[in-house]
Design an enzyme around this catalytic site. Structure first.
Site, PDB file in Angstrom:
ATOM      1  N   CYS A 171       0.863  -1.182   0.000  1.00  0.00           N
ATOM      2  CA  CYS A 171       0.000   0.000   0.000  1.00  0.00           C
ATOM      3  C   CYS A 171       0.897   1.229   0.000  1.00  0.00           C
ATOM      4  O   CYS A 171       1.722   1.401   0.905  1.00  0.00           O
ATOM      5  CB  CYS A 171      -0.914  -0.003   1.221  1.00  0.00           C
ATOM      6  SG  CYS A 171      -1.891   1.497   1.395  1.00  0.00           S
ATOM      7  N   HIS A 262      -3.646  -3.322 -10.662  1.00  0.00           N
ATOM      8  CA  HIS A 262      -4.388  -2.096 -10.946  1.00  0.00           C
ATOM      9  C   HIS A 262      -4.952  -2.142 -12.360  1.00  0.00           C
ATOM     10  O   HIS A 262      -4.269  -2.575 -13.298  1.00  0.00           O
ATOM     11  CB  HIS A 262      -3.487  -0.862 -10.809  1.00  0.00           C
ATOM     12  CG  HIS A 262      -3.042  -0.605  -9.405  1.00  0.00           C
ATOM     13  ND1 HIS A 262      -3.758   0.159  -8.529  1.00  0.00           N
ATOM     14  CD2 HIS A 262      -1.956  -1.051  -8.726  1.00  0.00           C
ATOM     15  CE1 HIS A 262      -3.130   0.192  -7.362  1.00  0.00           C
ATOM     16  NE2 HIS A 262      -2.036  -0.542  -7.466  1.00  0.00           N
ATOM     17  N   GLU A 317     -10.622   0.731  -4.220  1.00  0.00           N
ATOM     18  CA  GLU A 317      -9.547  -0.158  -3.780  1.00  0.00           C
ATOM     19  C   GLU A 317     -10.064  -1.562  -3.473  1.00  0.00           C
ATOM     20  O   GLU A 317     -11.116  -1.725  -2.843  1.00  0.00           O
ATOM     21  CB  GLU A 317      -8.861   0.412  -2.543  1.00  0.00           C
ATOM     22  CG  GLU A 317      -8.012   1.639  -2.816  1.00  0.00           C
ATOM     23  CD  GLU A 317      -7.005   1.887  -1.711  1.00  0.00           C
ATOM     24  OE1 GLU A 317      -6.229   0.952  -1.399  1.00  0.00           O
ATOM     25  OE2 GLU A 317      -7.002   3.002  -1.157  1.00  0.00           O
ATOM     26  N   CYS A 326      -4.862   6.550  -2.894  1.00  0.00           N
ATOM     27  CA  CYS A 326      -4.208   5.258  -3.098  1.00  0.00           C
ATOM     28  C   CYS A 326      -2.851   5.531  -3.742  1.00  0.00           C
ATOM     29  O   CYS A 326      -2.789   5.963  -4.898  1.00  0.00           O
ATOM     30  CB  CYS A 326      -5.049   4.343  -3.981  1.00  0.00           C
ATOM     31  SG  CYS A 326      -4.273   2.757  -4.365  1.00  0.00           S
ATOM     32  N   GLY A 329      -1.962   3.227  -6.569  1.00  0.00           N
ATOM     33  CA  GLY A 329      -2.858   3.581  -7.668  1.00  0.00           C
ATOM     34  C   GLY A 329      -2.382   4.806  -8.427  1.00  0.00           C
ATOM     35  O   GLY A 329      -2.435   4.849  -9.660  1.00  0.00           O
TER      36      GLY A 329
END
Length: 383
Positions: A171, A262, A317, A326, A329
């Protein structure tokens, strides 16, 4: 329940006032700490009542507003002198039956950080993490992050449980919060970097002089089977602007892994001018996340191009839903934008919680992310 809270407070008010007069000299020496410190302990007191105690809105006693030596524990309504409390001593607590934590956020993407450096096994179960992350009946967070001993030559290890109990590989916002947490645990000052073992491999965060954290996120993964996705490669052994039917529309998607999967989209086949604020993420996000072409589910980024150096995104997410930010992301978005020739390699990416600086360096293929991580509060919960 709020009336009960106020009644208990009135009972203890004389003690608080006495503490106020007893600690006048100490208050003068520590005026810069003039705020309440409230360790959160679960109890029968409602969430609303705790918010009131935090904000002090229902209380009008001048002793409370002016006295920095008061700390309220919501479970017992005990009142203690603040000289008994410090961040350092709090983080060292190892009381049986309690989990001590620090809550951080990175652009509104919030996490419960736990000092787990004495074991490579998380101190709580995924089921317990779900309860802690509940915003009505728990602490409230997008995930729980554990600081663990390093392995394979790294300084530290990091594991995460999402708010649904699943465990992601990495993360981006979380690793910035992790870096600030480690700096506090080890009393690290100034600019400093260290190595972190994650499910996505080696990550190297560096705390900057301004308090932001710059993270070397490694190289993006584009091979479809490694993302993973069952969509076939259609350009340079990658999935770039591939068509994907979702919710009655055909979306153009680029698939990228930053250690976690992703799916990045700039619009549909019919319209490439995506207006991200108009999207109903709650409706469409889960349909991307659980689409059959993503065997490990996926994070999904919806992107609006403001300029070749400025992008705007919203994210759904995997395991957490719609979040304010994110980090992985944002990294995937810049990679996808470059691959689709929509942006330069250095971009400001606007997320609902704020901006991140992302750079995909051509010289070594590494993606670097820079952004803030902030302490929210210190707390304890009974296990």
């Amino acid at each position: 329940m709020d009336n009960t809270f106020l009644m208990l407070f009135q009972i203890y008010e004389p003690l608080i006032v006495s503490l106020f007069f007893a600690s006048t000299s100490e208050r003068r020496r520590s005026h810069r700490h003039d705020r309440l410190r409230i360790p959160l302990r679960h109890s029968c007191i409602s969430s609303k009542a705790f918010k009131y105690s935090l904000r002090l809105k229902p209380f009008h006693s001048p002793a409370i507003y002016r006295n920095p030596a008061v700390r309220i524990s919501a479970s017992s309504m005990s009142v203690e002198a603040s000289e008994k409390f410090s961040k350092h001593s709090f983080l060292e607590r190892k009381e049986t039956g309690f989990l001590h934590f620090v809550k951080y956020h990175g652009l509104g993407n919030d996490f419960i950080l736990v000092d787990n450096r004495d074991s490579l096994e998380p101190g709580i179960t995924p089921e317990h993490a779900v309860k802690l992350c509940d915003r009505n009946f728990g602490v409230g967070a997008d995930g729980v992050i554990f600081a663990m001993p390093g392995i394979n030559g790294t300084d530290y290890s990091m594991r995460i449980f999402n708010s649904d109990g699943s465990e992601p590989e990495m993360c981006g916002n979380g690793v910035r919060c992790f870096a600030r947490f480690i700096a506090e645990l080890d009393n690290i000052k100034g600019k400093h970097s260290f190595t972190v073992h994650t499910g996505a491999g080696l990550i190297v965060p560096e705390i900057q002089d301004d308090g932001k954290v710059r993270v070397d996120m490694g190289q993006p993964i584009l091979n479809p089977s490694d993302v993973p996705t069952t969509l076939p490669a259609n350009k340079d052994q990658a999935v770039i602007r591939s068509e994907l039917p979702v919710n009655g529309l055909t979306w153009n998607v680029t698939c990228v892994s930053m250690g976690n999967p992703h799916c990045v989209t700039f619009g549909t086949r019919e319209s490439q001018n995506l207006q991200v604020d108009a999207l109903n993420l709650v409706e469409i996000g889960p349909k991307f996340e659980h689409h059959e072409v993503f065997p490990a589910r996926t994070n999904t980024e919806f992107v609006q191009v403001l300029s070749r150096s400025h992008l705007k995104m919203r994210v759904w997410e995997r395991g957490a839903g719609a979040t304010l930010a994110c980090g992985t992301g944002a990294c995937a978005v810049v990679v996808a934008a470059v691959l689709e020739n929509r942006s330069e390699r250095s971009c400001m990416v606007d997320l609902p919680g704020g901006p991140l600086e992302i750079q995909w360096r051509e010289e070594d293929n590494h993606v670097h992310m820079t952004g803030p991580a902030e302490v929210v509060f210190y707390g304890s919960v009974s296990l």
